[in-house]
Design an enzyme around this catalytic site. Structure first.
Site, PDB file in Angstrom:
ATOM      1  CB  SER A  92      -2.999   3.549   0.427  1.00 45.95           C
ATOM      2  OG  SER A  92      -3.151   4.219  -0.803  1.00 45.95           O
ATOM      3  CG  LEU A 127      -1.993  -1.025   1.321  1.00 49.67           C
ATOM      4  CD1 LEU A 127      -2.626  -1.050   2.710  1.00 49.67           C
ATOM      5  CD2 LEU A 127      -3.053  -0.755   0.265  1.00 49.67           C
ATOM      6  CG  ASP A 128      -0.113   4.895  -2.124  1.00 47.58           C
ATOM      7  OD1 ASP A 128      -0.545   5.407  -1.082  1.00 47.58           O
ATOM      8  OD2 ASP A 128      -0.736   4.933  -3.193  1.00 47.58           O
ATOM      9  CD  GLU A 129       5.154   8.458   2.750  1.00 50.25           C
ATOM     10  OE1 GLU A 129       5.569   9.062   3.750  1.00 50.25           O
ATOM     11  OE2 GLU A 129       5.681   8.571   1.627  1.00 50.25           O
TER      12      GLU A 129
END
Length: 192
Positions: A51, A47-49
């Site tokens: 999210s 999950l990106d930063e």
């Protein structure tokens, strides 16, 4: 060696990794600060930063490969900017063109629908703009591919940028009532 598996509610602002040797990232938040994880732990997918939500962790590379290769469903709740139209929802469900690795990519058909009411999620650590700045809509997006920032790119492609993104399900594993930063050891079942 007996492998260990965990589910975690990844907080907003954390990277889906455990440490970094990169001096530019030393001030970033890493998952390793949330729990005393065993050596060799890795995230299954990322999950990106910006999210948050359900993330699976394992010490078993074969389990990671299995989950990634079986195209397991992942469900996300996305708060989008604006009152999303039925047409935009259908476009996303049919697949839209996004950029990926400098090239155009057509997303695969997926399940997308508007949520009838706001989901019961913990308050995010960083404030999200409120209704005074215009309407917002919560949608559910379930896909079984996982290109970098795919859901965010899909909502933008149809004109409704994502304001908040929470992964709520991976296969049969659900976020449920987990709290932000919570880590739960699990016995990973082979079938998702």
């Amino acid at each position: 060696m007996e492998h260990k598996h965990f589910i975690i509610y990844k907080p907003f602002g954390f990277l889906s990794q455990f440490y970094s040797n990169d001096s530019k990232q030393q001030k970033k938040n890493f998952l390793g600060s949330l729990h005393d994880f065993p050596e060799g732990i890795m995230a299954i997918g990322r999950l990106d930063e910006k999210s948050e939500g359900l993330l699976l962790l394992t010490t078993d590379g074969k389990t990671s490969d299995f989950v990634n290769s079986k195209k397991v469903d992942k469900e996300y709740y996305a708060l989008v900017d604006g009152a999303i139209t039925d047409e935009a929802v259908q476009q996303m469900a049919n697949g839209v063109e996004i950029g990926f690795n400098g090239k155009k990519y057509q997303t695969k058909p997926c399940k997308v629908f508007k949520l009838e009411e706001e989901p019961d999620l913990p308050t995010r650590s960083k404030k999200i703009r409120d209704a005074r700045h215009g309407p917002t809509t919560w949608i559910s997006v379930t896909l079984n591919e996982g290109k970098f920032r795919q859901v965010r790119k899909m909502t933008s492609a149809v004109g409704f940028p994502t304001l908040r993104l929470v992964r709520v399900r991976v296969g049969h594993l659900n976020l449920g009532q987990m709290q932000v930063g919570e880590v739960i050891p699990i016995d990973l079942l082979e079938e998702f």
